[in-house]
Design a protein around this motif. Structure first.
Motif, PDB file in Angstrom:
ATOM      1  N   GLN A   1       0.837  -1.199   0.000  1.00 18.02           N
ATOM      2  CA  GLN A   1       0.000   0.000   0.000  1.00 18.02           C
ATOM      3  C   GLN A   1       0.869   1.244   0.000  1.00 18.02           C
ATOM      4  O   GLN A   1       2.065   1.195   0.295  1.00 18.02           O
ATOM      5  N   LYS A   2       0.238   2.363  -0.318  1.00 21.94           N
ATOM      6  CA  LYS A   2       0.882   3.654  -0.184  1.00 21.94           C
ATOM      7  C   LYS A   2       0.465   4.249   1.156  1.00 21.94           C
ATOM      8  O   LYS A   2      -0.721   4.437   1.422  1.00 21.94           O
ATOM      9  N   LEU A   3       1.442   4.536   2.004  1.00 22.40           N
ATOM     10  CA  LEU A   3       1.159   5.192   3.273  1.00 22.40           C
ATOM     11  C   LEU A   3       1.436   6.682   3.111  1.00 22.40           C
ATOM     12  O   LEU A   3       2.557   7.094   2.816  1.00 22.40           O
ATOM     13  N   TYR A   4       0.400   7.480   3.327  1.00 22.96           N
ATOM     14  CA  TYR A   4       0.490   8.922   3.072  1.00 22.96           C
ATOM     15  C   TYR A   4       0.439   9.673   4.394  1.00 22.96           C
ATOM     16  O   TYR A   4      -0.455   9.450   5.221  1.00 22.96           O
ATOM     17  N   HIS A   5       1.409  10.577   4.601  1.00 18.45           N
ATOM     18  CA  HIS A   5       1.450  11.413   5.803  1.00 18.45           C
ATOM     19  C   HIS A   5       0.634  12.675   5.541  1.00 18.45           C
ATOM     20  O   HIS A   5       0.989  13.486   4.681  1.00 18.45           O
ATOM     21  N   THR A   6      -0.461  12.854   6.263  1.00 18.36           N
ATOM     22  CA  THR A   6      -1.406  13.935   5.972  1.00 18.36           C
ATOM     23  C   THR A   6      -0.851  15.314   6.301  1.00 18.36           C
ATOM     24  O   THR A   6      -1.330  16.310   5.757  1.00 18.36           O
ATOM     25  N   GLN A   7       0.153  15.403   7.177  1.00 21.67           N
ATOM     26  CA  GLN A   7       0.718  16.712   7.530  1.00 21.67           C
ATOM     27  C   GLN A   7       1.968  17.032   6.720  1.00 21.67           C
ATOM     28  O   GLN A   7       2.124  18.135   6.197  1.00 21.67           O
ATOM     29  N   ASN A   8       2.854  16.047   6.607  1.00 21.87           N
ATOM     30  CA  ASN A   8       4.096  16.285   5.870  1.00 21.87           C
ATOM     31  C   ASN A   8       3.923  16.159   4.361  1.00 21.87           C
ATOM     32  O   ASN A   8       4.825  16.492   3.599  1.00 21.87           O
ATOM     33  N   LYS A   9       2.762  15.626   3.924  1.00 25.61           N
ATOM     34  CA  LYS A   9       2.480  15.432   2.496  1.00 25.61           C
ATOM     35  C   LYS A   9       3.495  14.512   1.836  1.00 25.61           C
ATOM     36  O   LYS A   9       3.851  14.675   0.663  1.00 25.61           O
ATOM     37  N   THR A  10       3.973  13.544   2.616  1.00 24.41           N
ATOM     38  CA  THR A  10       4.917  12.580   2.074  1.00 24.41           C
ATOM     39  C   THR A  10       4.265  11.201   2.050  1.00 24.41           C
ATOM     40  O   THR A  10       3.236  10.979   2.696  1.00 24.41           O
TER      41      THR A  10
END
Length: 324
Positions: free
Chosen positions: A95-104
């Protein structure tokens, strides 16, 4: 929509396996404080199971699910009382794990499991032959299957001559409250009838074109306000009995003719759910505790709130006394 929290309630008991099929004896329940096969009692087994599951993760390779005890605590009490946090999750897909604050973002490997924490509680009941097990649920996600598999697996290896029984516990208090707070949308009665009695509705030419002499008939009933009033006033009885009494008189069916009954209910948000009532454990949903549990900064329910609400659930179920 914010996450909802609920509690799943089960009872655990230990039975001796049948020694001989000829005598027809049923398995005997043990007092949980008695030693099993001259070894540990069941409370000791639970502590040992928790300790093992804390050190080593339980894996169901077939379903790619994983279970680990994150922490647990035995409370100082005259009764057996252990609770803590179970981590459970699935692996098997990248899966793609997306950091909602760092946008990474980064790739989650299929070998990685997303272990989410759930509150659990083992608690001695008023009945010396039964132990209560409470498991937290998040929305539609629960951990019953993983916990039961791991418990059964460890118990079976330690005590091959005994059976660990794990049953849903559906207290009358919560069953009644659920049906009082939801609207009955539809009832269905499924029964067996002679083909000749229903040939016209089946567009069949008698029994010669059918392999069996009987047909399965499903009758759907749309309740009216009078029905709902009568239904709610009868909830001091078991729900299955109430629904059986509500079937249309025109059917002239006795209790022996009733194969199955189901009821569809709608909550205040318009969500519907259908329950089969052939067995009591099919009737109740899990016990919603969302309004009684706050969320911490990590997004998970506050542990102390879960402890308090589970105590109330067990008291309402008459499994423990008000003083715990």
């Amino acid at each position: 929509m914010a996450k909802t929290y609920s509690v799943a309630l089960y009872t655990l008991s230990v039975l001796e396996k049948k020694r001989s099929k000829k005598n027809g004896e049923e398995p005997k329940h043990l007092r949980l404080s008695d030693k099993i096969s001259g070894s540990l009692n069941f409370y000791d087994f639970v502590e040992k199971y928790l300790g093992q599951a804390q050190k080593q993760i339980f894996e169901d390779k077939k379903n790619e699910t994983h279970l680990r005890i994150h922490n647990f605590k035995k409370h100082n009490s005259t009764h057996f009382y252990v609770d803590g946090v179970i981590e459970s999750g699935e692996s098997g897909s990248a899966q793609k794990l997306y950091h909602t604050q760092n946008k990474t973002e980064r790739d989650k490997l299929k070998e990685e499991a997303n272990l989410e924490p759930f509150y659990f509680c083992f608690r001695e009941t008023n009945d010396p032959e039964y132990l209560a097990l409470c498991l937290q649920r998040i929305g539609n996600q629960g951990i019953k299957t993983q916990v039961i598999k791991s418990l059964q697996d460890v118990f079976r290896k330690m005590f091959p001559d005994h059976i660990l029984s794990i049953e849903d516990h559906l207290p009358e208090y919560y069953r009644k409250r659920f049906f009082e707070n939801n609207v009955v949308m539809r009832l269905e009665y499924t029964y067996s009838a002679s083909l000749s009695d229903v040939a016209s509705s089946l567009e069949a030419e008698g029994e010669r074109d059918m392999k069996k002499n009987e047909a399965i008939v499903r009758l759907s009933v749309q309740p009216n306000r009078g029905f709902l009033h009568k239904f709610r006033n009868s909830l001091h009885k078991p729900v299955r009995e109430v629904l059986s009494e509500m079937k249309p008189k025109a059917l002239a069916l006795g209790h022996d003719k009733l194969i199955d009954t189901s009821v569809t209910l709608s909550d205040k948000d318009g969500n519907t759910r259908t329950f089969r009532t052939s067995q009591n454990r099919d009737i109740l949903p899990y016990i919603d505790v969302t309004d009684h549990v706050k969320r911490g900064q990590d997004g998970h329910p506050i542990f102390k709130d879960m402890q308090d609400v589970v105590t109330v659930v067990l008291e309402n179920a008459n499994l423990i006394d008000n003083n715990g």
